[in-house]
Design an enzyme around this catalytic site. Sequence first.
Site, PDB file in Angstrom:
ATOM      1  N   GLU A 122       5.241  -4.076  -1.144  1.00  0.00           N
ATOM      2  CA  GLU A 122       5.627  -3.009  -2.097  1.00  0.00           C
ATOM      3  C   GLU A 122       7.070  -2.531  -1.865  1.00  0.00           C
ATOM      4  OE1 GLU A 122       1.391  -0.916  -3.076  1.00  0.00           O
ATOM      5  OE2 GLU A 122       2.249  -0.384  -1.147  1.00  0.00           O
TER       6      GLU A 122
ATOM      7  N   GLU B 246      -3.473  -6.222  -5.412  1.00  0.00           N
ATOM      8  CA  GLU B 246      -4.291  -5.076  -5.002  1.00  0.00           C
ATOM      9  C   GLU B 246      -4.962  -4.483  -6.231  1.00  0.00           C
ATOM     10  OE1 GLU B 246      -2.366  -2.127  -2.634  1.00  0.00           O
ATOM     11  OE2 GLU B 246      -1.523  -3.568  -1.214  1.00  0.00           O
TER      12      GLU B 246
END
Length: 642
Positions: free
Chosen positions: A205, A279
């Site tokens: 991320e 995710e």
Amino acid sequence: MESSSVFSVRLSLKQRYVLLLCIAAGAILTYHKFTRKHPVEIKRMSRGAGLRANTSQFTLEGKPFRILGGSIHYFRVPRAYWQDRLLKLKSCGLNTLTTYVPWNLHEPEQGVFNFEDQLDLEAFLRLASSLNLWVILRPGPYICAEWDLGGLPSWLLRDRNMKLRTTYRGFTDAVNSFFDQLIAKVVPHQFSKDGPIIAVQVENEYGSYAKDIEYMPFIKEALLSRGITELLMTSDNKEGLKLGGVKGALETINFQKLNLNDIKYLEEIQPQRPKMVMEYWSGWFDLWGNLHHVYSAEDMIPVVTEILEKDMSINLYMFHGGTNFGFMNGAFAVGIPAPKPMITSYDYDAPLSEAGDYTTKYHLLRNLFSFYHIYPLPELPPLLQRRAYQPVVVQQHLSLWDILHFADKPLKSERPINMENLPVNHNNGQSYGYTLYETIITSGGLLNSKNNIRDRALVFVDKHFVGVLDYKTLELALPDGKGRRTLGLLVENCGRVNYGQTLDEQRKGLVGDIELNKQLLQDFIIHSLDMKPGFLNRIENLGNWKSMREQLSFPGFFQAKLYVNGSPKDTFIKLPGWSKGVIFINGKNLGRYRSIGPQQTLYVPGPWLHKGDNQVLVFEEQEADGKIQFTSTPDYGMAVDV
């Protein structure tokens, strides 16, 4: 004549047979002589091509392949239960395991590495391989994961100029040293070497951090140069996709609620490449003082169904959350005035519960995934037994003040020193737990923390509790008194922020000066109380424990014995009548408890107990009941939809 003719033919056959044997023996001898001088490399049949992302669909060994993945973190699950959890993942219809790698556990002190027992990553990878599960490895170095400092070791913060997740030399040197150890262990487990790893994620991320455009290429090269040959991926939310990618890695997306515009954007930046949700958030994390988050199966299943109908691959984050054992929970700081720490449970409302139970989500997902398999799914592994042990009575207690001389030698300092810069743990500083700061005062008045307490301090005058200082409460009135008195601040690191822009600011303890009546306080005696096993062993064997009939003193340690008759089973501890603290069983830190909730029980894995007496040790800050209770069912508090 006839008989002699037959006899001659028989001799002829026998002679031929002997001749063939001689030729074969000669050939073998010649071969051995030759191979001694010219060794022959014997190659086993190699696999086909690994995971590829060259078209709109993944291929594995040249055949179309859809990743049906689930996240399980080996460091959040007792090793004795790794196989149970992976079998349940496989029985749900998933073909791929994903896991992070926590740098702060594997290198607790700079240059000291731990890949043993609970942290034996290679054993975890071999287990996945033995169960025919593929693996997507997410080695960081930053992992987020609602884990203290996003998995980065706190000793990095000893450098006052540290810039985490950038190409700052102090950070890249540390990453290189860690990756030298980690990647050497990972490389043999890649698909190309007959291992289970089919893909490796570059950082995590980074698009939501994005402080250095050279950083992602550095991490990518750090992986490639050490022998990573499998498909590289990155992982970001929709906004992060704009800045989180790196050339040569497939970008994947993270979300919970499906937004078709997000999928369209992913297609636009990567035309004719596979689409994957790295995710898919199956639930959510919880914070102390808030409610317990749930994400209903009724809301979740239609989204997963649509993702699959769009020919996308998916990874459930989490499939099984596990537990933030010890002091390893992170903290949340996005969009709120002060960080709020994560709770000890990482149940996450995931398809497989904290203790490994099947949920409604699990069964509905299993039914859904079964349509994407040619053969029937494996049988469901049996559930593990649990037990509500009888309550145990606390037998003895010991004041914090009575055990200080069994902690590390205290430090004298004119000014406060934050945890990470204390000269303890071979000059790696203190990472977790509590730090006690003591100084002499000669009057009462207004104590002002100047917002330099990280994260919460119990304040004492001559060992008498007078109040709490934290992010909200910066001032406290100290009572008047005669002569010299000792002011004590017991400061707790409640968990470092794991996500957002403030990672460089996560030093703990007293991070600056404090004032009494606008005068700086000086000349501190500082005690490091990280509550490691060595310290716990020393105090457990002390001879000066006091009976519970004597006056209780807080903060303090409370000792009890849990007798287990027969084979130990999983259980949950609950502590009604207690306030806030930490629980240890047989020297293992189960984590923090707080009466404010939402979590009201702590998971106790059966393998951490043994037949006979088990030592239960509770560190309680302010209030204790005389007994410790057990239950077979968890209580995560009042629920609220995500």
